[in-house]
Design a protein around this motif. Structure first.
Motif, mmCIF file in Angstrom:
data_model
loop_
_atom_site.group_PDB
_atom_site.id
_atom_site.type_symbol
_atom_site.label_atom_id
_atom_site.label_comp_id
_atom_site.label_asym_id
_atom_site.label_seq_id
_atom_site.Cartn_x
_atom_site.Cartn_y
_atom_site.Cartn_z
ATOM 1 N N VAL A 432 98.235 107.514 7.835
ATOM 2 C CA VAL A 432 97.585 108.844 8.033
ATOM 3 C C VAL A 432 96.272 108.694 7.883
ATOM 4 C CG1 VAL A 432 99.656 110.304 6.994
ATOM 5 C CG2 VAL A 432 97.706 109.715 5.609
ATOM 6 N N ALA A 433 95.532 109.427 8.804
ATOM 7 C CA ALA A 433 93.929 109.470 8.440
ATOM 8 C C ALA A 433 93.496 111.117 8.790
ATOM 9 C CB ALA A 433 93.607 108.980 9.780
ATOM 10 N N PHE A 434 92.942 111.442 7.457
ATOM 11 C CA PHE A 434 92.650 112.890 7.411
ATOM 12 C C PHE A 434 90.900 112.943 7.366
ATOM 13 C CE2 PHE A 434 96.594 113.013 5.306
ATOM 14 C CZ PHE A 434 97.034 113.951 6.142
ATOM 15 N N SER A 435 90.259 113.106 8.793
ATOM 16 C CA SER A 435 88.908 112.960 8.871
ATOM 17 C C SER A 435 88.010 113.496 8.071
ATOM 18 C CB SER A 435 88.543 113.275 10.385
ATOM 19 O OG SER A 435 88.576 114.751 10.638
ATOM 20 N N ARG A 436 88.050 114.616 7.477
ATOM 21 C CA ARG A 436 87.459 115.154 6.604
ATOM 22 C C ARG A 436 87.204 114.939 5.143
ATOM 23 N NH1 ARG A 436 86.914 116.348 11.501
ATOM 24 N NH2 ARG A 436 85.893 118.029 12.523
ATOM 25 N N ASP A 437 88.364 114.255 4.594
ATOM 26 C CA ASP A 437 88.744 114.045 3.193
ATOM 27 C C ASP A 437 87.608 112.980 2.725
ATOM 28 O OD1 ASP A 437 90.499 116.006 2.796
ATOM 29 O OD2 ASP A 437 92.078 114.660 2.616
ATOM 30 N N GLN A 438 86.635 112.554 3.394
ATOM 31 C CA GLN A 438 85.832 111.485 2.797
ATOM 32 C C GLN A 438 84.461 111.701 3.422
ATOM 33 O OE1 GLN A 438 89.046 110.068 3.954
ATOM 34 N NE2 GLN A 438 87.847 110.633 6.099
ATOM 35 N N ASP A 439 83.294 111.142 3.048
ATOM 36 C CA ASP A 439 81.949 111.281 3.654
ATOM 37 C C ASP A 439 82.140 110.708 5.401
ATOM 38 O OD1 ASP A 439 81.149 112.437 1.357
ATOM 39 O OD2 ASP A 439 80.182 110.501 0.766
ATOM 40 N N THR A 440 82.735 109.672 5.477
ATOM 41 C CA THR A 440 83.005 108.939 6.735
ATOM 42 C C THR A 440 84.172 109.429 7.325
ATOM 43 O OG1 THR A 440 81.386 107.086 5.919
ATOM 44 C CG2 THR A 440 82.702 106.944 8.024
ATOM 45 N N LYS A 441 84.085 110.014 8.634
ATOM 46 C CA LYS A 441 85.325 110.170 9.355
ATOM 47 C C LYS A 441 86.287 109.256 9.553
ATOM 48 C CE LYS A 441 83.028 114.427 11.273
ATOM 49 N NZ LYS A 441 82.562 115.168 12.431
ATOM 50 N N VAL A 442 87.333 109.216 9.475
ATOM 51 C CA VAL A 442 88.440 108.400 9.738
ATOM 52 C C VAL A 442 89.261 109.078 10.748
ATOM 53 C CG1 VAL A 442 90.369 106.972 8.767
ATOM 54 C CG2 VAL A 442 88.216 107.214 7.381
ATOM 55 N N TYR A 443 89.599 108.246 11.912
ATOM 56 C CA TYR A 443 90.644 108.733 12.885
ATOM 57 C C TYR A 443 91.752 107.860 12.794
ATOM 58 C CZ TYR A 443 86.799 111.905 13.984
ATOM 59 O OH TYR A 443 85.804 112.758 13.931
ATOM 60 N N VAL A 444 92.898 108.210 13.577
ATOM 61 C CA VAL A 444 94.078 107.128 13.754
ATOM 62 C C VAL A 444 93.655 105.857 14.409
ATOM 63 C CG1 VAL A 444 95.769 109.200 13.844
ATOM 64 C CG2 VAL A 444 94.543 108.436 15.906
ATOM 65 N N GLN A 445 92.655 105.792 15.185
ATOM 66 C CA GLN A 445 92.426 104.522 15.812
ATOM 67 C C GLN A 445 91.750 103.694 14.715
ATOM 68 O OE1 GLN A 445 91.243 107.514 16.900
ATOM 69 N NE2 GLN A 445 89.169 107.474 17.348
ATOM 70 N N GLN A 446 91.061 104.084 13.632
ATOM 71 C CA GLN A 446 90.741 103.236 12.501
ATOM 72 C C GLN A 446 92.091 102.485 11.758
ATOM 73 O OE1 GLN A 446 88.840 105.717 13.291
ATOM 74 N NE2 GLN A 446 86.755 105.642 12.495
#
Length: 515
Positions: A432-446
């Motif tokens: 899973v990738a929750f983009s707003r749960d950390q300072d740097t956005k994380v998406y599925v491609q990461q």
């Protein structure tokens, strides 16, 4: 005309099945007229076939930003760089599209022009169809079949059968034109109340409909327009709901509510109003112009059904269809706006007129074949159906899901169910990738990159790769990441990685349901 023996190739580039249905109907018509033909994906047509055929009939929709749909990209890639002359070939193109998009029917336009550029002869002018395609496609078919019958010299040459993935029979036009009224039995908020999005789970009762669906299919919802918006438009035009337009059977109130598109102004209305209307609706435009009732109504497009990927498996829910839909609401021009179908489902619908939209090219492989699913946001819908199906069938194949959204606490759609699939062994891996749960956005491609070696190993083991969700950014980023992963882990240069992905597409192991 060359002295070659008459032979015909019929092919389609389809996204949601319209072009496929039109092409199959054409092939059925030619076969009935004594000219055997089979409609196939454009990707399954080799350029060598065009070098030997005498006639080529193509139907294609346009995808995304004026692009060819996935079922035609490989053919177009080859044709666009080919230097083989086609003076012997006669052709016709039917282009399907939507004038609300800037590059209306662009794929068909490109294909038609390229065939002419290579020397082929047009036997009929290209037809560009806006929205509902059945009637113009039927008329086009009738005219072309007459021409082909007239030019055919002797018995038709046998048409080679091209092997494709198993396909279901196309949904016939009359079934689409008689949608079923399904009771909306469940309307449940999936996102938490504090989320900045509104995503809902719906369940529709199919009892008595005769509809049978497969995992991977979509459902067309026939909405009605917001009565408040209809009332505001009538007030702005200074007429009542009983007002009648010449040569129409329905009152203006009924037309605006049930038959005409008023959320997305047609290109014709924008041109008449002399302004672009991004994010605005018909009410916004008529408030800034002095258009008459007749001028406005004459430019409006028919109210289109909206497609939603089905989020359930018929093995588990044979008489019910589940949908996962984000409710579109946004401010523009000092007013609150909303999506036509999403707000209809969320707030007004009780009985919903629907018809099935089979997606013949978005199907599960045999149960022992591994699958990789990438479905952020509402893109989870068909993969929930896939997982239900594999669990019900006790399928032994491995499965891997990449899911993403904004925040785990508020936007983990079907989170408990997905965890349950992992615990039961139906879902082998969940990243899973929750983009707003950390300072740097994380998406599925990461997440794909972080697991690139294993992802490539799954592909090498024959895994099917599925993508569902946003076409504009997510699908493009995932595709680029896929190429990078293959190049790095397969020790390939960019061209070799591109060829590898093309092979996945051609063998129906890289499948996308994006919008």
């Amino acid at each position: 005309m060359s002295e070659r023996e008459f032979s015909l190739v019929v092919a389609y580039g389809t996204d949601m099945g319209n072009a496929e249905d039109a092409a199959m109907s054409f092939a059925e018509a030619t076969t009935a007229a004594g000219i055997p033909a089979e409609a196939v994906e454009l990707n399954q047509v080799e350029l060598g076939q065009l070098s030997t055929a005498t006639h080529f009939i193509a139907v294609t929709s346009t995808f995304g930003d004026g692009e060819f749909p996935d079922t035609a990209t490989l053919f177009w890639e080859a044709l666009s760089v080919s230097t083989d002359r086609l003076e012997h070939l006669s052709f016709a193109v039917l282009a399907l599209g939507d004038t609300s998009y800037e590059l209306f029917c662009n794929a068909g336009i490109l294909l038609d022009a390229r065939l002419e550029e290579l020397g082929a002869t047009r036997i009929a002018d290209r037809i560009d169809v806006d929205g509902y395609y059945e009637e113009p496609a039927a008329a086009w078919t009738t005219d072309l079949v007459k021409q082909l019958t007239a030019v055919q010299a002797g018995p038709a040459a046998p048409v080679a059968v091209i092997e494709t993935a198993p396909a279901d029979p196309p949904l016939r036009t009359q079934e689409r034109n008689r949608p079923f009224g399904a009771a909306l039995t469940v309307n449940r908020l999936l996102t938490a109340t504090e989320s900045d999005k509104e995503v809902r789970h719906y369940e529709l009762d199919l009892t008595g409909s005769g509809i049978t669906y497969l995992a991977g299919d979509s459902l067309a919802v026939h909405p009605t327009n917001d009565p408040d918006l209809v009332a505001a438009i009538l007030a702005e035009l200074k007429v009542g709901p009983e007002h009648r337009i010449a040569d129409t059977e329905e009152t203006l109130g009924v037309l605006l509510t049930e038959h005409l598109e008023i959320r997305t102004p047609s290109r014709a209305l924008q041109e008449l109003a002399g302004t672009a209307a991004y994010g605005q609706d018909v009410l916004d435009l008529i408030r800034r112009t002095a258009l008459t009732v007749d001028e406005v109504v004459d430019t409006l497009r028919p109210l289109q059904f909206r497609d939603y990927s089905i989020a359930s498996s018929p093995l588990v829910h044979p008489d019910c269809i589940h949908l996962t839909a984000a409710t579109v609401r946004y401010p523009a021009a000092d007013r609150h706006h909303g999506g036509v179908a999403s707000t209809y489902l969320a707030g007004r619908a009780q009985t919903v007129r629907v018809h099935l939209r089979p997606n013949h090219h978005f199907r599960l492989p045999p149960g022992d074949v591994p699958i990789i699913m990438i479905g952020p946001g509402t893109g989870i819908a068909p993969f929930r159906a896939f997982l239900q199906e594999r669990q019900a069938a006790a399928a032994p194949g491995r499965s891997w899901l990449f899911f993403g959204d904004r925040r785990r606490a508020t936007d983990f759609l079907y989170g408990d169910e997905l965890t349950g699939f992992v615990e039961s062994g139906t879902l082998t891996r969940l990243d899973v990738a929750f983009s707003r749960d950390q300072d740097t956005k994380v998406y599925v491609q990461q997440r794909m990159r972080e697991n690139s070696a294993e992802l490539f190993a799954w592909l090498q083991d024959g895994a099917y790769l599925y993508v569902c969700g946003d076409a504009d950014r997510m699908a493009r980023d995932v595709d680029a990441t896929l190429h990078e992963i293959i190049a790095e882990n397969g020790s390939m240069d960019a061209d070799a990685a591109h060829a590898y992905v093309n092979d996945l597409i051609k063998t129906h192991r890289y499948l996308r349901d994006v919008y």
